[in-house]
Scaffold this active site. Structure first.
Site: not given
Ligand code: PMP
Length: 345
Positions: A48
């Site tokens: 992120k």
């Molecule tokens: N794994 C974790 C630990 C996350 O915090 C997130 C984000 N919600 C994701 C996977 C998934 O990524 P994305 O939001 O880009 O689909």
């Protein structure tokens, strides 16, 4: 200070360029080669960081942000940490509405990074005024000079991965990647990364990871949001009870669902076999990869890249805590060798 090759000017310069690591043991017996893009290596310990920096810098370019502007977001923790980190360096206020499903460690970390945190009930519908979406929206309306990042519905989320994660994976595999496995929450990671990779080679297969209790897989297959698919589950950051517009469902070839229990055990196995201490959704992505391999998805020529989205240190009170695992009933149904801790008296 003059530019010095050994010194970075601030923490934000370390975002991205995460390592790709070959998985040598956990994949034993599976056809193909497997690599993880380990996003826990980012300075904020998750993927992120990429979207926080990208979205804020785009807003700066558009002149939307000035010193003291409040940045508001809903987050399971990781996006919040990254936004708080970027806010510190760039001089913004940061307010975060988080789900009560988030671990206390995550909430404490956000506080440590100077963010103001609102903890909202996890098991209410997205339209409920107590949900973290509605709380964030309300705070945005009530706070003058604020922006709402809205990662589930912000195209810049996927753009960040198109600009960085995709090119890095292409370069690190020297264009040899055949499959991408990525957990989908907002869908930003999988959609942006897949867009770049498919532009380079449309034959690369994009495999999304979803949770039992989430609507994504069924929506992908039927184009309908089926409320019967929704029930509480433990994995944080993966799957959803709504359809995020940040997800490009057309670019994803297939979704695979995993259970809370399998994903938790698999994360612990990653640590014990590969020495990589990764988060819960990394376990989920690894579990999905193994399920897909057993279904015959890969062959001897496959080069599979699995994104591990964050670092295991975020889950010390959850999957890496034996009491929590026992409380979930996760030790009963699967053989698990507990490490022994000896207390010398
Ligand atoms: N794994 C974790 C630990 C996350 O915090 C997130 C984000 N919600 C994701 C996977 C998934 O990524 P994305 O939001 O880009 O689909």
């Amino acid at each position: 200070m003059e530019q010095n090759l050994g010194i970075t000017n601030n923490i934000l310069e370390l975002i991205g360029k995460t390592p790709m690591i070959k998985l040598n043991r956990i994949t034993k017996g599976l056809k193909g080669e497997f690599f993880t893009k380990f996003e826990g290596y980012n300075p904020g310990h998750s993927t992120k960081d990429r979207i926080a920096l990208h979205i804020i810098e785009q807003a700066e370019k558009q002149g939307i942000l000035k010193k003291g502007t409040t940045i508001i977001e809903t987050t399971s923790g990781n996006t919040g940490f990254s936004l708080a980190m970027v806010s510190i360096i760039k001089g913004y206020e940061c307010i975060l509405a988080v789900s009560s499903k988030s671990s206390m460690d995550k909430i404490d970390m956000l506080k440590a990074m100077g963010a103001k945190v609102y903890v909202c009930p996890a098991h209410v519908s997205a339209n409920d005024p107590r949900s973290y979406y509605q709380v964030a929206k309300r705070l945005h309306e009530e706070t003058a000079d604020s922006i709402y990042i809205n990662q589930y519905f912000n195209q810049l989320n996927a753009d960040a991965h198109y600009a960085s994660t995709g090119p890095e994976i292409w370069e690190q595999t020297q264009g040899k990647i055949t499959h991408l496995v990525a957990a989908s929450g907002t869908g930003g990671t999988i959609s942006g990364t897949a867009k770049y990779l498919k532009e380079k080679n449309p034959n690369i297969k994009i495999l999304g990871v979803d949770a039992f209790g989430s609507v994504l897989k069924k929506f992908h297959e039927t184009k309908e949001l089926d409320p019967a698919e929704i029930y509480p589950y433990r994995i944080e950051g993966l799957g959803k009870n709504l359809i995020p517009t940040a997800t490009n469902f057309d670019i994803i070839d297939k979704f695979e669902k995993v259970s809370d229990e399998d994903a938790a055990h698999r994360a612990r196995e990653i640590a014990l076999t590969e020495g990589i201490f990764a988060g819960y959704t990394s376990g989920a992505a690894m579990q999905a990869t193994i399920q897909l391999a057993k279904q015959g998805e890969f062959d001897e020529n496959s080069k599979v890249v699995i994104i591990f989205p964050d670092h295991g240190s975020r889950y010390m009170s959850k999957i890496y805590n034996d009491n929590w695992m026992a409380e979930q009933g996760f030790f009963d149904t699967q053989k698990y060798v507990q490490q022994v801790v000896e207390f010398i008296k």
